[in-house]
Scaffold this motif. Structure first.
Motif, PDB file in Angstrom:
ATOM      1  N   ALA A 123       0.777  -0.960   0.130  1.00  0.00           N
ATOM      2  CA  ALA A 123       0.006   0.044   0.274  1.00  0.00           C
ATOM      3  C   ALA A 123       0.713   0.452  -0.082  1.00  0.00           C
ATOM      4  O   ALA A 123       0.992   2.011  -0.768  1.00  0.00           O
ATOM      5  N   LYS A 124       2.123   1.688   1.181  1.00  0.00           N
ATOM      6  CA  LYS A 124       2.694   2.369   0.495  1.00  0.00           C
ATOM      7  C   LYS A 124       3.531   2.544  -0.711  1.00  0.00           C
ATOM      8  O   LYS A 124       3.222   3.952  -0.990  1.00  0.00           O
ATOM      9  N   VAL A 125       3.829   1.905  -1.605  1.00  0.00           N
ATOM     10  CA  VAL A 125       4.089   1.673  -2.745  1.00  0.00           C
ATOM     11  C   VAL A 125       3.564   2.419  -3.707  1.00  0.00           C
ATOM     12  O   VAL A 125       3.904   2.928  -4.782  1.00  0.00           O
ATOM     13  N   ASP A 136       0.963   4.291  -2.737  1.00  0.00           N
ATOM     14  CA  ASP A 136       0.869   5.821  -2.459  1.00  0.00           C
ATOM     15  C   ASP A 136       1.408   6.210  -3.056  1.00  0.00           C
ATOM     16  O   ASP A 136       1.229   7.784  -3.131  1.00  0.00           O
ATOM     17  N   GLU A 137       3.037   6.015  -2.924  1.00  0.00           N
ATOM     18  CA  GLU A 137       3.446   6.752  -4.213  1.00  0.00           C
ATOM     19  C   GLU A 137       3.466   6.483  -5.114  1.00  0.00           C
ATOM     20  O   GLU A 137       3.696   7.994  -5.875  1.00  0.00           O
ATOM     21  N   ALA A 138       2.870   6.085  -6.072  1.00  0.00           N
ATOM     22  CA  ALA A 138       2.836   6.172  -7.331  1.00  0.00           C
ATOM     23  C   ALA A 138       1.799   7.022  -7.589  1.00  0.00           C
ATOM     24  O   ALA A 138       1.803   7.996  -8.444  1.00  0.00           O
ATOM     25  N   GLY A 139       0.917   6.782  -6.748  1.00  0.00           N
ATOM     26  CA  GLY A 139      -0.443   8.275  -6.690  1.00  0.00           C
ATOM     27  C   GLY A 139       0.315   9.888  -6.755  1.00  0.00           C
ATOM     28  O   GLY A 139      -0.500   9.857  -6.983  1.00  0.00           O
ATOM     29  N   HIS A 140       1.617   9.655  -5.546  1.00  0.00           N
ATOM     30  CA  HIS A 140       1.680  10.934  -5.419  1.00  0.00           C
ATOM     31  C   HIS A 140       2.003  11.260  -6.829  1.00  0.00           C
ATOM     32  O   HIS A 140       1.865  12.392  -6.737  1.00  0.00           O
ATOM     33  N   GLY A 141       3.007  10.180  -7.554  1.00  0.00           N
ATOM     34  CA  GLY A 141       3.674  10.536  -9.065  1.00  0.00           C
ATOM     35  C   GLY A 141       2.756  11.112  -9.561  1.00  0.00           C
ATOM     36  O   GLY A 141       2.696  12.892 -10.349  1.00  0.00           O
ATOM     37  N   VAL A 143      13.714   8.662   5.633  1.00  0.00           N
ATOM     38  CA  VAL A 143      13.737   8.514   3.824  1.00  0.00           C
ATOM     39  C   VAL A 143      12.112   9.711   3.189  1.00  0.00           C
ATOM     40  O   VAL A 143      12.330  10.660   3.294  1.00  0.00           O
ATOM     41  N   ASP A 144      10.932   8.961   4.114  1.00  0.00           N
ATOM     42  CA  ASP A 144       9.810   9.438   3.819  1.00  0.00           C
ATOM     43  C   ASP A 144       9.947  11.402   5.153  1.00  0.00           C
ATOM     44  O   ASP A 144       9.585  12.168   4.881  1.00  0.00           O
ATOM     45  N   GLY A 145      10.655  10.844   6.350  1.00  0.00           N
ATOM     46  CA  GLY A 145      10.753  11.681   7.270  1.00  0.00           C
ATOM     47  C   GLY A 145      11.581  13.124   6.306  1.00  0.00           C
ATOM     48  O   GLY A 145      11.948  14.517   6.490  1.00  0.00           O
ATOM     49  N   GLU A 188      -0.398  11.489   3.999  1.00  0.00           N
ATOM     50  CA  GLU A 188       0.254  10.111   3.379  1.00  0.00           C
ATOM     51  C   GLU A 188       1.407   9.393   3.815  1.00  0.00           C
ATOM     52  O   GLU A 188       2.425   9.088   4.183  1.00  0.00           O
ATOM     53  N   GLU A 189       2.702  10.431   3.323  1.00  0.00           N
ATOM     54  CA  GLU A 189       4.461  10.576   4.079  1.00  0.00           C
ATOM     55  C   GLU A 189       3.992  10.398   5.726  1.00  0.00           C
ATOM     56  O   GLU A 189       5.224   9.849   6.097  1.00  0.00           O
ATOM     57  N   SER A 190       3.337  11.497   6.543  1.00  0.00           N
ATOM     58  CA  SER A 190       3.645  11.132   7.484  1.00  0.00           C
ATOM     59  C   SER A 190       2.985   9.927   8.302  1.00  0.00           C
ATOM     60  O   SER A 190       3.385   9.181   8.836  1.00  0.00           O
ATOM     61  N   PHE A 191       2.385   8.890   7.512  1.00  0.00           N
ATOM     62  CA  PHE A 191       1.393   7.805   8.005  1.00  0.00           C
ATOM     63  C   PHE A 191       2.721   6.881   7.484  1.00  0.00           C
ATOM     64  O   PHE A 191       3.400   6.094   7.972  1.00  0.00           O
ATOM     65  N   HIS A 192       3.561   6.650   6.806  1.00  0.00           N
ATOM     66  CA  HIS A 192       4.851   6.262   6.256  1.00  0.00           C
ATOM     67  C   HIS A 192       5.680   6.189   7.235  1.00  0.00           C
ATOM     68  O   HIS A 192       6.384   5.252   7.147  1.00  0.00           O
ATOM     69  N   GLN A 193       5.812   7.562   7.272  1.00  0.00           N
ATOM     70  CA  GLN A 193       6.765   7.405   8.160  1.00  0.00           C
ATOM     71  C   GLN A 193       6.973   6.773  10.050  1.00  0.00           C
ATOM     72  O   GLN A 193       7.928   6.654  10.035  1.00  0.00           O
TER      73      GLN A 193
HETATM   74 FE   LIG Z   1       6.141   7.998   1.446  1.00  0.00          FE
END
Ligand SMILES: [Fe+2]
Ligand SMILES: [Fe+2]
Lengths: 250, 317
Positions: free
Chosen positions: B72-74, B76-81, B130-132, B159-164
């Motif tokens: 799900a995290k990876v 999310d990154e596609a979504g950010h892109g 890295v997300d941090g 979403e990034e803070s969730f990833h962190q």
């Molecule tokens: Fe992220």
């Protein structure tokens, strides 16, 4: 392996989702564009979600272990998935075709499980039905796009179908466990699922301009624990951490 | 520059000074547009290339729960892109052009993703560090002057803070686990600490874009300020984990109210930026491969849509 029919039935159901989910997860980050990448990852996520439900239930029935010990700590011959889901991501046409053949089976399977006398399975079916319906729409649309797209896409889809169709028979070949579960009103009637599967696939094959070969079924005994040569490599990845670092919490 | 252009530029700067948001249809200096295309696309590429090191561990995740979370995290990154490419497209460039720039090496992406993900603990370290580090930059960007970019950032930051947190939680689990697991965690911190500090870019006196970027409120803090903020925030977190930050010079400075830390290996930084990091070639090769192998698929979708349209037209006629 635990000699309990419901347990074995849960493995049979869960292993298909586990191995197909794994195949789809290999594609994450490598799709033909971002939108498809995200969509196929969704499929994979849905399948793993189901795996967790099946295996949590299996562990409960076994009275020992967890979803993870069921998923990661069996030997190859104790996995009961069909050969179709082990087939590799040769190209996008194979991915879509494998998915479509599966989805056309999975949706009626979920509908049947919704009516299961077993409450947990009925709940899994109810949740899975919505997901499977979406997956089937997605793979059907792509079947049509590829079949009715360019000359190349049509050729690739037909050749994927030639390869994969032979493996679809195994889905409907009733094993002892499936027979028993059907008779107890817990499991699905594969005969009825086959009828719906035929309707769906014939319809989509027609609008995709592809035809299934009349090659005889591939001999496949995944439900009895005999797998393709791909399976060892799949398990080597899935089980890597659990085997390399045994008995740890992650 | 004509008098009219000078006036427009002054008005534009005045709008930015008043904290007004600049929208796609508004007049903007050509340099503002170009800088934004460069920065937003660089950011988008980072999200997409950033999928690769973590994607490397999806099939080997140690539990079903971790597998689902990582997948799900990876995703999310596609979504950010996607959001970011769309934001860049509002400035008059297509996603295909941007993709081409990534593949040809003309466009850059965050160098951190040129480091390999070697163990499961790296999934923890990447999320945490890295997300941090990315969040530090991105929180600042939620108030950047260009509206579509700022809005994309608001969504992404959540979403990034969730990833962190997820990454930190992986580290915490490892550190509470066996000695072997703790070793994995320490090793991941050792490898990712310095590259994470490099994520904030060159030192301020060697960063030519900073002044203009501050004026346009693309940047509200300098590279060095953000780097300091990151160190100050992260060191106590490492202590809580019981891990050692791999920097002998690291020391709390009572007077400054900040941590002092050692020198970054700027040679390594520039080497990786110039394409000679451990995985630069592999990352771009993987993107190019996905793109090229997907070409017939994208063509098929377009051709099918055209055929469908022409069939409906025929029916209507
Ligand atoms: Fe992220
Ligand atoms: Fe991101």
């Amino acid at each position: 392996m635990l000699n309990n029919s419901l347990y074995r039935y849960l493995l049979l159901l869960g292993d298909n989702s586990l191995i197909l989910g794994h195949r789809l997860s290999e594609l994450c980050g490598h799709g033909p564009n971002l939108e498809t990448d995200i969509a196929l990852t969704n499929h994979s996520l849905d399948l793993f979600g189901q795996v967790r439900s099946y295996f949590q239930y299996a562990a409960k029935i076994a009275g020992e272990g967890t979803e993870d010990s069921v998923a990661f700590l069996r030997y190859e011959k104790d996995y009961l998935n069909v050969h179709l889901v082990e087939q590799p991501n040769t190209d996008f046409a194979h991915v879509i075709c494998r998915q479509f053949l599966w989805d056309a089976y999975h949706l009626p399977l979920m509908k049947a499980l919704m009516k299961s006398k077993d409450e947990t399975l009925a709940a899994i079916g109810a949740k899975g039905e919505k997901e499977a319906a979406y997956h089937l729409r997605f793979s059907s649309e792509w079947m049509k796009r590829l079949g009715d797209g360019t000359e190349e896409s049509h050729k690739r889809l037909q050749s994927a179908l030639d390869h994969l169709y032979r493996y679809s028979y195994e889905l409907f070949k009733e094993s002892e466990v499936e027979k028993e579960m059907k008779e107890k009103g817990i499991g699905a009637d594969l005969g009825k699922i086959l009828e719906e599967w035929k309707k769906t696939t014939e319809d989509i094959f027609r609008s995709s301009n592809v035809s299934p070969s009349d090659d005889p079924p591939a001999i496949a005994k995944g439900k009895q624990g005999f797998h393709t040569e791909h399976m060892g490599f799949i398990l080597a990845q899935i089980q890597y951490m659990q085997r390399a670092y045994p008995d740890m919490q992650w | 520059m004509t008098q009219k252009e000078i006036n427009l530029e002054e008005q534009f700067q005045a709008r930015i000074d008043r904290d007004e948001s600049i929208e796609a249809k508004d007049w903007m200096p050509e340099k503002y547009r170009k800088t934004h295309i460069r920065q937003i696309s660089q950011h988008a590429h980072s999200e997409i290339v950033g999928m690769l090191p973590e994607g490397n561990w999806i099939t080997r995740a140690p539990s079903l729960r971790r597998k689902v979370a990582l997948l799900a995290k990876v995703q999310d990154e596609a979504g950010h892109g996607l959001y970011l490419y769309s934001a860049a497209e509002t400035l008059g460039i297509t996603r295909d052009e941007l993709t081409e720039q990534l593949h040809s090496g003309k466009a850059k992406y965050s160098s951190i993703f040129n480091y390999p993900a070697l163990t499961w603990a790296d999934m923890g370290a990447i999320g945490w560090l890295v997300d941090g580090a990315a969040i530090m930059n991105q929180v600042m960007l939620t108030r950047t002057s260009y509206g579509p970019y700022a809005r994309a950032m608001v969504r992404i930051c959540k979403e990034e803070s969730f990833h962190q947190r997820q990454g930190y939680e992986i580290m915490l689990t490892l550190c509470k686990g066996t000695a072997l697991q703790k070793e994995l965690a320490q090793d991941a911190l050792n490898r990712f600490w310095w590259p994470s500090l490099m994520m904030f870019g060159p030192k301020d006196d060697e960063s030519p874009n900073t002044e203009q970027s501050v004026k346009w409120k693309i940047k509200r803090k300098t590279n060095d300020e953000l780097r300091q903020q990151f160190v100050d925030q992260t060191v106590p977190q490492a202590e809580f984990l019981g891990l050692t930050v791999p920097d002998p010079a690291l020391k709390w400075n009572e007077e400054r109210g900040h941590y002092d830390f050692g020198d970054i290996d700027w040679d390594e930084f520039w080497q990786v930026v110039k394409g000679h990091g451990p995985c630069n070639k592999e990352r771009i090769d993987a993107r190019v491969k996905a793109w090229e192998e997907g070409e017939w698929v994208r063509d098929a979708a377009v051709t099918h849509a055209e055929k469908k349209d022409s069939r409906t037209e025929q029916k209507v006629a």
